[in-house]
Design a protein around this motif. Structure first.
Motif, PDB file in Angstrom:
ATOM      1  N   GLU A 219       0.911  -1.199  -0.077  1.00 45.85           N
ATOM      2  CA  GLU A 219      -0.008  -0.002   0.007  1.00 45.85           C
ATOM      3  C   GLU A 219       0.943   1.249   0.061  1.00 45.85           C
ATOM      4  OE1 GLU A 219      -3.563   2.587   0.392  1.00 45.85           O
ATOM      5  OE2 GLU A 219      -3.148   0.462  -0.428  1.00 45.85           O
TER       6      GLU A 219
ATOM      7  N   ALA B  54      -1.180   5.312   4.919  1.00 47.20           N
ATOM      8  CA  ALA B  54      -1.527   3.789   4.629  1.00 47.20           C
ATOM      9  C   ALA B  54      -2.099   2.678   5.845  1.00 47.20           C
ATOM     10  CB  ALA B  54      -0.188   3.137   4.149  1.00 47.20           C
TER      11      ALA B  54
ATOM     12  N   ILE C 116      -5.808   0.859   5.523  1.00 48.49           N
ATOM     13  CA  ILE C 116      -6.214  -0.628   5.538  1.00 48.49           C
ATOM     14  C   ILE C 116      -6.993  -0.886   6.864  1.00 48.49           C
ATOM     15  CG2 ILE C 116      -4.771  -2.730   6.102  1.00 48.49           C
ATOM     16  CD1 ILE C 116      -2.570  -1.676   4.695  1.00 48.49           C
TER      17      ILE C 116
ATOM     18  N   LYS D 254      -5.542  -3.338  -6.245  1.00 50.52           N
ATOM     19  CA  LYS D 254      -5.734  -3.426  -5.005  1.00 50.52           C
ATOM     20  C   LYS D 254      -7.006  -4.231  -4.724  1.00 50.52           C
ATOM     21  CE  LYS D 254      -4.723   1.126  -3.480  1.00 50.52           C
ATOM     22  NZ  LYS D 254      -4.682   2.299  -2.514  1.00 50.52           N
TER      23      LYS D 254
END
Length: 479
Positions: A306, A348, A352, A475
């Motif tokens: 990421e 990031a 997540i 992704k």
């Protein structure tokens, strides 16, 4: 086939798989058939070479390797389903034993979605800005409209703040004129701050034909971030004349007959805008409060991927379009690379965690996405991407990104559920009702119709929309 799951940490497991050799029969047959089509043996027609001849001429090992490569994805998937796992990314596979006509053993390490417990979120309480519109706000709004209808006329005097000067610019770095450092006939309003730092002081007091030199840091172009010596030549000086604030202005600048009606419309628009901003602020703060309540372990490899994706988007898309590199960007932001990396990692991680929590909420609340909701979301995404709805839809379908869009809508609905359960107060201490507020287009401005905070945090889209399609697909593969 036998499989066992060993938990290495909350986000990573090791699968150990043993496969009886007879279960490789289909893959072995496929391997012989494939090799048959690729090789030639004198005395045999292409595709008709017996298996024993292939073993003799090319080795049984080559056949086994081909068969195992064919079988592994299916065997791994079966083990994942048997273990009821939700893998993230690709596994690291290691063949631990391969005995011809006996057994195949392998291990596969892979990141998985962590198990998350969603606590009671009904106690979340956040404070947002009140939506009061003052007379000063209306004055400022009307004045901005008035500025748009200003006229200019050339004057024979020295330039002063508020004047419009037509200038020629020439930038030098280390005594050399930059190829992209020359501009002619640029109109600039003194005091607007829309050009280089230092130009206001340089041109103030100059008449037409006057020149000045000043030093400024370049914000874009080939030498972005560098100190440049800039020469400015004034062609003309023009005074700006604003129209009188009266009913005639209202009729000129709007569909209203009187200034009072125009001010009333400005108040209504400002109230609508502030309500929208208030709803967005509420979503962001409720989301932050929710994430704070939940313990969410983050897979290391997923986090690294990421971070790399976000950095790639920034450097190769956003900065590249502005003619900047990372070093110039960091100078402009007055950050070290270490500070930049730390911020990127924090963003990031938050993205997540947000996606994991909202996805778990989708499952817990059993939220579904209707075709109408998906279509509305697609229209908004198309508009933000600069593509037509048909073009955007085609790109989404061809890229296999429909599940990604469905996930975005579902996460937006999950956030809406939490916002609805939370207590939102404004800075005056009054409880805010986020439902049934209407914006100027007539659309409701509530948590469910504005998924952007969830998307931005979970997908990193807010700063990456310029070239998102390829990265979105990547992704989607990961999750």
């Amino acid at each position: 086939m036998k499989s066992a799951v060993e938990t290495l940490n909350p986000t990573r497991v090791r699968l150990t798989v043993e496969v009886p050799f007879e279960e490789l029969k289909d893959s072995l047959d496929a391997a012989y058939k494939k090799i048959n089509q690729q090789v030639t043996v004198p005395g045999f027609r292409k595709g008709k070479i017996p298996a024993r001849v292939i073993d003799q001429r090319f080795g049984r090992g080559a056949v086994l390797e081909e068969a195992v490569n064919d079988a592994l994805p299916k065997l791994y998937q079966s083990a994942v389903e048997e273990g009821e796992l939700t893998p993230l990314g690709q596994p690291e596979v290691d063949i631990t034993d391969l005995k011809d006509n006996e057994l195949l053993s392998f291990t596969a390490e892979v990141d998985i979605r962590p198990e998350i417990e969603i606590p009671d979120y009904s106690g979340i309480e956040v404070t947002v800005e009140a939506t009061e519109v003052s007379d000063e706000d209306i004055d400022k709004s009307v004045e901005q409209l008035r500025e748009r209808f200003a006229s200019t006329s050339v004057v024979e005097r020295a330039a002063a703040e508020g004047d419009v000067v037509k200038v020629d610019l020439e930038a030098k770095v280390d005594g050399e004129v930059l190829e992209d450092g020359v501009a002619q006939g640029v109109d600039y309003t003194i005091g607007s701050g829309e050009l280089l730092e230092g130009i206001d002081a340089a041109v103030t007091g100059l008449e037409a034909g006057g020149s000045a030199t000043f030093t400024s840091e370049l914000k874009g172009g080939s030498a972005a971030g560098s100190e440049a010596e800039v020469k400015v030549d004034v062609q003309t000086v023009s005074a700006r004349e604003l129209p009188e604030l009266d009913d005639d202005f209202a009729q000129l600048a709007s569909e209203f007959d009187t200034l009072e009606e125009l001010r009333g419309d400005s108040r209504k628009r400002l109230e609508t805008s502030k309500k929208y901003e208030q709803a967005t602020e509420a979503q962001e703060k409720v989301l932050d409060a929710l994430i704070e309540l939940v313990e969410v372990p983050v897979p290391e490899k997923l986090l690294a991927d990421e971070i790399n994706t976000r950095k790639h988007n920034l450097v190769n898309h956003q900065l590249a379009q502005m003619g900047l590199d990372l070093a110039a960007y960091l100078r402009m932001q007055e950050k070290t690379e270490e500070e930049f990396d730390a911020e990127l990692k924090e963003q990031a991680e938050k993205g997540i965690r947000t996606q994991f929590v909202l996805d778990e909420l989708v499952n817990k609340e059993k939220l579904n996405v209707s075709q109408e909701e998906l279509t509305e979301h697609l229209m908004r995404r198309a508009q933000s991407s600069g593509m037509s709805p048909d073009q955007f839809a085609q790109a989404i379908v061809e890229g296999g990104q429909v599940p990604m869009l469905v996930g975005e809508v579902a996460r937006g609905k999950a956030l809406a559920v939490v916002v609805e359960a939370a207590t939102v107060k404004d800075t005056n201490g009054d409880v805010v009702d986020l439902e049934d507020d209407e914006d100027e287009t007539g659309e409701t401005v509530d948590a469910e119709s504005t998924e952007e905070p969830a998307e931005a945090a979970a997908e990193g889209k807010a700063d990456e929309k310029a070239d998102a399609k390829a990265d979105d697909a990547e992704k989607a593969d990961k999750s």
